[in-house]
Each structure stands twice: as structure tokens, then as C-alpha cells.
Design a protein around this motif. Structure first.
Motif, short mmCIF file in Angstrom:
data_model
loop_
_atom_site.label_atom_id
_atom_site.label_comp_id
_atom_site.label_asym_id
_atom_site.label_seq_id
_atom_site.Cartn_x
_atom_site.Cartn_y
_atom_site.Cartn_z
N PHE A 1 10.26 2.73 5.93
CA PHE A 1 10.03 1.45 6.59
C PHE A 1 9.19 0.49 5.74
N SER A 2 8.48 1.00 4.74
CA SER A 2 7.63 0.12 3.92
C SER A 2 8.28 -0.33 2.64
N SER A 3 9.43 0.23 2.28
CA SER A 3 10.01 -0.05 0.97
C SER A 3 10.41 -1.51 0.81
N VAL A 4 10.98 -2.12 1.85
CA VAL A 4 11.39 -3.52 1.75
C VAL A 4 10.16 -4.42 1.59
N LEU A 5 9.11 -4.11 2.35
CA LEU A 5 7.88 -4.89 2.25
C LEU A 5 7.29 -4.83 0.85
N TRP A 6 7.31 -3.64 0.23
CA TRP A 6 6.80 -3.50 -1.13
C TRP A 6 7.61 -4.35 -2.10
N GLY A 7 8.92 -4.41 -1.89
CA GLY A 7 9.75 -5.23 -2.76
C GLY A 7 9.39 -6.71 -2.66
N ARG A 8 9.16 -7.17 -1.44
CA ARG A 8 8.79 -8.58 -1.25
C ARG A 8 7.41 -8.88 -1.84
N LEU A 9 6.48 -7.94 -1.65
CA LEU A 9 5.14 -8.14 -2.21
C LEU A 9 5.17 -8.19 -3.73
N SER A 10 5.99 -7.32 -4.32
CA SER A 10 6.06 -7.30 -5.79
C SER A 10 6.72 -8.55 -6.33
N ASP A 11 7.68 -9.11 -5.61
CA ASP A 11 8.30 -10.36 -6.04
C ASP A 11 7.30 -11.52 -5.99
N ARG A 12 6.39 -11.44 -5.04
CA ARG A 12 5.43 -12.55 -4.88
C ARG A 12 4.21 -12.39 -5.77
N PHE A 13 3.67 -11.18 -5.86
CA PHE A 13 2.40 -10.98 -6.57
C PHE A 13 2.55 -10.26 -7.91
N GLY A 14 3.73 -9.70 -8.18
CA GLY A 14 3.94 -9.02 -9.45
C GLY A 14 4.16 -7.53 -9.28
N ARG A 15 4.82 -6.94 -10.25
CA ARG A 15 5.14 -5.50 -10.18
C ARG A 15 3.90 -4.63 -10.37
N GLY B 1 -0.30 0.81 -4.82
CA GLY B 1 0.33 2.01 -4.31
C GLY B 1 -0.35 3.28 -4.78
N LEU B 2 -0.74 3.32 -6.05
CA LEU B 2 -1.45 4.49 -6.58
C LEU B 2 -2.82 4.66 -5.91
N LEU B 3 -3.51 3.55 -5.70
CA LEU B 3 -4.80 3.62 -5.01
C LEU B 3 -4.63 4.13 -3.59
N GLY B 4 -3.64 3.62 -2.90
CA GLY B 4 -3.38 4.09 -1.54
C GLY B 4 -3.00 5.56 -1.49
N SER B 5 -2.25 6.00 -2.48
CA SER B 5 -1.87 7.41 -2.55
C SER B 5 -3.09 8.30 -2.74
N PHE B 6 -4.01 7.85 -3.59
CA PHE B 6 -5.24 8.61 -3.82
C PHE B 6 -6.08 8.70 -2.55
N VAL B 7 -6.29 7.55 -1.90
CA VAL B 7 -7.12 7.51 -0.69
C VAL B 7 -6.49 8.36 0.42
N SER B 8 -5.19 8.23 0.61
CA SER B 8 -4.53 8.98 1.69
C SER B 8 -4.56 10.48 1.43
N THR B 9 -4.47 10.89 0.17
CA THR B 9 -4.53 12.32 -0.14
C THR B 9 -5.92 12.88 0.17
N VAL B 10 -6.96 12.12 -0.16
CA VAL B 10 -8.32 12.56 0.16
C VAL B 10 -8.50 12.65 1.67
N LEU B 11 -8.02 11.66 2.40
CA LEU B 11 -8.13 11.68 3.86
C LEU B 11 -7.38 12.85 4.46
N PHE B 12 -6.22 13.16 3.90
CA PHE B 12 -5.45 14.30 4.41
C PHE B 12 -6.22 15.59 4.20
N GLY B 13 -6.83 15.74 3.03
CA GLY B 13 -7.60 16.94 2.77
C GLY B 13 -8.82 17.08 3.65
#
Length: 204
Positions: free
Chosen positions: A89-103, A110-122
Motif C-alpha cells: 500500500f505504500s509503494s505508490v506513495l514512495w514513487g510520488r515522493l521520490s518524483d517530488r523530492f528526489g530518489r 526508507g533505510l532510516l525507517g527500516s532501522f527504527v522499525s527493526t529496533v522497535l520490533f526487537g
């Protein structure tokens, strides 16, 4: 045709590389930009790790969080599916954000969010917290489409196949390594008692 004066720097570099390759006519592929490709590969690797790391211990984790529930399989399935559902459900939103703010900002976020979410999961102490952290992980890994767009912009017709061939390689490494790491680090109090002496919060 996009206005190259407004295009990101990496897009202009890729365009110049394609022009140079076309003008040279020597048939040799353009060398891949190693730093940018390495970043793309790392993002793809992180996705493979994030999706698969929990499968070695998820049943034990849900049993610890919910107790002896007769619907254990259902709750395990919900937790396991929450990542890919949020990613879908987030993939389209990421595409629009990257078109507007850059790849690159999209990939870094995304990498920062992945790090934070992994710590929270643990650190999850409830089933709901575990599900929320996995949803966050999936949502922040919805930028996989962004890395493919980025890769297409930093490669040309002579080396694009070589660049895209690295993506399934990184994914495969992640899917192999993640369950091994998850299993090796699962139930650490029982497996590595010397690191968790009696009376420590983890051993309680």
C-alpha cells in the motif's frame, strides 16, 4: 522529454554517460557507477533481511506475547503478513515522493525507517507493538520501486542489464542470511545464559 536543467545531478551524469557511449561507437559497456550501485544493492539487501529475519523465531515470539492461544497460527500469520501488506500500500506513495523530492532522499528515509522499525520490533513487549513495528517496516520498505527508477537513471543501454542483475543477487543473499541470523539470535537468554545473568531484566 524532461528538462535536464532541472534534473537531478545523477540523471545528468547518466545522460552524459549514455551520450558518450553512443558517440564512441566502440561497443564497450559503460562502467557502472560503483558508489551509487552499491547503495542500491544495500537497499535491496536490507529489504530481503527485513522481510525474512523473523521467520526463524516468530512462532516463539507470538507464543511469548500472547501465551497459549488456540489461534496462535492466525496471529503468526497476521504478524508475518503485515510487512508485505504495508509495503504494497505504500509503494505508490514512495514513487510520488521520490518524483517530488528526489530518489536519494526517498532511499535514505526508507533505510532510516527500516532501522527504527527493526529496533522497535526487537523491543516489542506486546503483540500489538510487534504488528505496528512490522507495518512500519513494510511501509518504509515500499521504496523498492524507487531504487529501480534510480538504477535506470544511473545506467544506460550498455550496462543496465548488468546493474539490474545485481538486484536479485542482493535479494537472494538477504533471504538466505536473514533466517540464519534470526535463528542464531532467537531465545538469547536460553541459548547464551552467560550474557544474561540471573536478575537481569532480560532474564526475568
Amino acid at each position: 522529454m524532461p528538462d535536464m536543467a532541472k534534473a537531478p545531478s545523477y540523471a545528468r551524469v547518466a545522460t552524459r554517460s549514455m551520450s558518450s557511449a553512443a558517440e564512441s561507437g566502440d561497443g564497450r559497456p559503460t562502467p557502472l557507477p560503483r558508489d551509487q550501485v552499491a547503495c542500491v544493492v544495500m537497499v535491496q539487501l536490507c529489504e530481503g533481511l527485513a522481510i525474512n529475519v523473523l521467520f526463524a523465531f516468530v512462532a516463539w515470539m507470538v507464543a511469548d506475547l500472547r501465551g497459549n492461544d488456540t489461534n496462535l497460527g492466525l496471529y503468526v500469520g497476521i504478524l508475518a503478513a503485515s510487512f508485505c501488506t504495508a509495503q504494497f500500500f505504500s509503494s505508490v506513495l514512495w514513487g510520488r515522493l521520490s518524483d517530488r523530492f528526489g530518489r536519494r532522499p526517498a532511499m535514505l528515509l526508507g533505510l532510516l525507517g527500516s532501522f527504527v522499525s527493526t529496533v522497535l520490533f526487537g523491543l516489542s513487549t506486546t503483540y500489538a507493538m510487534a504488528v505496528v513495528s512490522r507495518v512500519l517496516a513494510g511501509a518504509t520498505n515500499g521504496n523498492i520501486g524507487v531504487i529501480k527508477s534510480f538504477l535506470s537513471e544511473i545506467t544506460d543501454h550498455s550496462n543496465r542489464a548488468q546493474g539490474f542483475g545485481l538486484l536479485p543477487l542482493a535479494w537472494g543473499v538477504g533471504t538466505v542470511v536473514a533466517p540464519i541470523v534470526g535463528g542464531f539470535l532467537s531465545q538469547p537468554v536460553e541459548r547464551y545464559p552467560s550474557y544474561f545473568p540471573d536478575g537481569s531484566p532480560q532474564a526475568a
